[in-house]
Design an enzyme around this catalytic site. Structure first.
Site, short mmCIF file in Angstrom:
data_model
loop_
_atom_site.label_atom_id
_atom_site.label_comp_id
_atom_site.label_asym_id
_atom_site.label_seq_id
_atom_site.Cartn_x
_atom_site.Cartn_y
_atom_site.Cartn_z
N HIS A 172 0.81 -1.21 0.00
CA HIS A 172 0.00 0.00 0.00
C HIS A 172 0.85 1.27 0.00
O HIS A 172 0.35 2.35 -0.32
CB HIS A 172 -0.99 -0.01 1.18
N ASP A 204 0.23 -7.61 2.22
CA ASP A 204 0.54 -6.20 2.01
C ASP A 204 2.06 -5.97 1.95
O ASP A 204 2.59 -5.05 2.56
CB ASP A 204 -0.07 -5.35 3.13
N SER A 249 4.67 2.91 7.81
CA SER A 249 4.31 1.71 7.06
C SER A 249 5.47 1.21 6.21
O SER A 249 6.11 2.00 5.49
CB SER A 249 3.12 2.00 6.15
#
Length: 223
Positions: free
Chosen positions: A26, A57, A128
């Site tokens: 992402h 992910d 992230s």
């Protein structure tokens, strides 16, 4: 973003000195343009998307290091990621580059069919894709998400999923990555710019056209 403007920032870490960098899928976005910047500020040209895993992910990017020496991190063992283990997370929270925070692993959970590490430390947008490392510098996980209702609560994908992905690369050249799902010229003709794509039976358009009021047009070449 879809309009070609800088949308956000994430984190990645090197797992091979020849230019393999791990992050979240992402973070780079599917079929989006993105840039890779080393901690010293140098841009590293992206040559391929080495591997991706949508469920976990995860994405592994291939860059061209040139004359730059890339220092890689060692991958640890998921069995060592147990409650009470001291860990450090590195990243770019809220755009504050090259930040470090320490905390502990507070548990191991299964979320949406994925084995995840529960972290007792502050996680923010920009973290992230960052590494969760133990006191010996071994990667135990990859930061993936934070709680929206509680502070000092984040989650990371276990390193076992990353190891599996490194063994099953599905490399796509960066130039090809940017054109996946583009409208096939044999069926459609476009005019006025914008970015037209066909996915799951739907036509999607993004960005502004270069005609009146930012308009663009797509016409079928078949009945």
């Amino acid at each position: 973003d879809r309009d070609g403007k800088k949308h956000g920032m994430g984190t990645g870490f090197i797992i091979s000195p020849d230019g393999l960098i791990v992050t979240n899928l992402h973070v780079i976005g599917e079929n989006r343009r993105f840039q890779v910047e080393a901690s010293g500020g140098r841009q590293l040209p992206v040559t391929a998307i080495h591997a991706t895993d949508r469920l976990y992910d995860l994405a592994i990017i291939k860059v061209e290091p040139g004359e730059m020496k890339l220092e890689s991190l060692s991958l640890g063992r998921s069995e060592d990621a147990v409650a009470g283990t001291s860990v450090v997370v590195m990243g770019n929270p809220l755009g504050w580059k090259n930040s470090v925070v320490s905390g502990i692993i507070s548990g191991n959970r299964e979320i949406d069919g994925r084995r995840m590490i529960q972290l007792a430390l502050p996680i923010e947008p920009g973290n992230s894709g960052g590494p969760v490392v133990d006191t010996l510098g071994n990667v135990l996980g990859v930061v993936t998400m934070k709680s929206l209702v509680a502070n000092n609560l984040g989650f990371a994908i276990e390193v076992a999923a990353l190891k599996k992905l490194t063994e099953q690369p599905n490399s796509i050249p960066y130039s090809r990555w940017l054109t996946i799902d583009r409208m096939p010229a044999s069926r459609w003709t476009t005019s006025g710019g914008a970015d037209w794509r066909q996915r799951a039976g739907r036509i999607q358009v993004s960005g502004k056209g270069d005609t009146f009021a930012g308009r663009a047009i797509c016409l079928a070449t078949e009945e």
